[in-house]
Enzyme design. Structure first.
Site, PDB file in Angstrom:
ATOM      1  N   SER A  23       0.992  -1.169   0.052  1.00  0.00           N
ATOM      2  CA  SER A  23      -0.290  -0.087   0.127  1.00  0.00           C
ATOM      3  C   SER A  23       0.828   0.857   0.186  1.00  0.00           C
ATOM      4  O   SER A  23       1.851   0.933   0.867  1.00  0.00           O
ATOM      5  CB  SER A  23      -1.011   0.102   0.828  1.00  0.00           C
ATOM      6  OG  SER A  23      -1.665   0.892   2.019  1.00  0.00           O
ATOM      7  N   TYR A  25      -2.692  -0.903  10.019  1.00  0.00           N
ATOM      8  CA  TYR A  25      -2.117  -1.093   8.831  1.00  0.00           C
ATOM      9  C   TYR A  25      -0.837  -0.223   8.346  1.00  0.00           C
ATOM     10  O   TYR A  25       0.093  -1.622   7.694  1.00  0.00           O
ATOM     11  CB  TYR A  25      -3.481  -0.728   8.574  1.00  0.00           C
ATOM     12  CG  TYR A  25      -3.820  -0.801   7.143  1.00  0.00           C
ATOM     13  CD1 TYR A  25      -4.006  -2.097   5.787  1.00  0.00           C
ATOM     14  CD2 TYR A  25      -3.385   0.352   5.872  1.00  0.00           C
ATOM     15  CE1 TYR A  25      -4.479  -2.233   4.535  1.00  0.00           C
ATOM     16  CE2 TYR A  25      -3.661   0.348   4.582  1.00  0.00           C
ATOM     17  CZ  TYR A  25      -3.922  -0.880   4.010  1.00  0.00           C
ATOM     18  OH  TYR A  25      -4.218  -1.106   2.696  1.00  0.00           O
TER      19      TYR A  25
END
Length: 260
Positions: A150, A163
């Site tokens: 990401s 995350y």
């Protein structure tokens, strides 16, 4: 069936795509099949997996479903074994499965959520790499693994500690894998999606009350969300022989967000 010729095609290759039931995973599985690969559609959601598999077959591609909780080692081992039983080998894999990010500051962290995010978004990548690489070594053949990170792998966001930690870890494991297995002809790379128009992103917008017009200009130089197919193209290229001299790389697909 193959819509690209030469090195970018995947004719004759066998691929696993995890989290293939929707969003980027579904788009990637469909694109790999269009490029000629036989694809294992892996997801924990049976209905979603069937939707992707049916779409591939409608497009005259070759696909089979393997249901799997990628956070469980025995299920990941069985996933790779089942792939080989069905198609005879494994040439490439896109480790895409993910759960939604956490949404609290560190001082208010829900540790059960922290553990869940790391289990699916980080531990599962390690498990998939472990068994995918073992199979490629057993075949004594080259292979390509793409781990989905990401933009949060390199640019932290507030209220997403679990995350961010998981996605940073994906880059670390990708680089380590590339160092360990390049001498064996196995390439390990990552793609780093930005704001991509997926059900997960749409759910987050709905929860926050924002729209794409409100949010996208802050996340992309193009002022729009990316499409799952745009991330799929990056993964397909890294899987293909066109990327034969690329390993340990993190390819950002984020509309210029990281240049800010």
């Amino acid at each position: 069936m193959q819509d690209d010729m030469g090195l970018v095609g995947l004719s004759g290759k066998v691929a696993i795509v995890t989290g293939a039931g929707m969003g980027m995973g579904s788009a990637t599985a469909r694109l790999l099949a269009r490029r000629g690969a036989s694809v294992i559609v892996c997801d924990i959601n049976e209905v979603a997996a069937h939707a992707t598999c049916d779409a591939i077959r409608t497009e005259t591609g070759v696909a089979e479903i393997v249901l799997c909780d990628v956070a469980q080692e025995d299920q990941v081992e069985a996933l790779v074994e089942r792939t080989v039983k069905i198609f005879g080998r494994l040439d490439c894999a896109v480790n895409n499965a993910v759960v939604s990010p956490d949404n609290r500051p560190i001082a208010e962290a829900d540790m059960a959520m922290f553990d869940k995010v790391l289990s699916v978004d980080l531990r599962s990548v390690m498990l998939c790499m472990k068994y995918e690489i073992r199979q490629m070594l057993a075949q004594q053949s080259s292979g390509s693994i793409v781990n989905v990170g990401s933009v949060s792998s390199v640019r932290p966001q507030p209220n997403n500690a679990a995350y961010v930690a998981a996605k940073h870890g994906v880059i670390g494991m990708t680089r380590t894998g590339s160092l360990e297995y390049a001498p064996k002809g196995i390439r390990v790379n990552a793609v780093l999606p930005g704001a991509i128009d997926t059900p997960m992103l749409r759910g987050a917008l709905e929860t926050s009350g924002f729209t794409e017009a409100d949010f996208a200009p802050a996340l992309s130089r193009f002022g729009r969300f990316g499409r799952p197919e745009e991330v799929a193209e990056a993964s397909a290229w890294l899987c293909s022989d066109a990327a034969s001299y690329v390993t340990g790389h993190s390819l950002a697909v984020e509309g210029g967000y990281l240049t800010r």
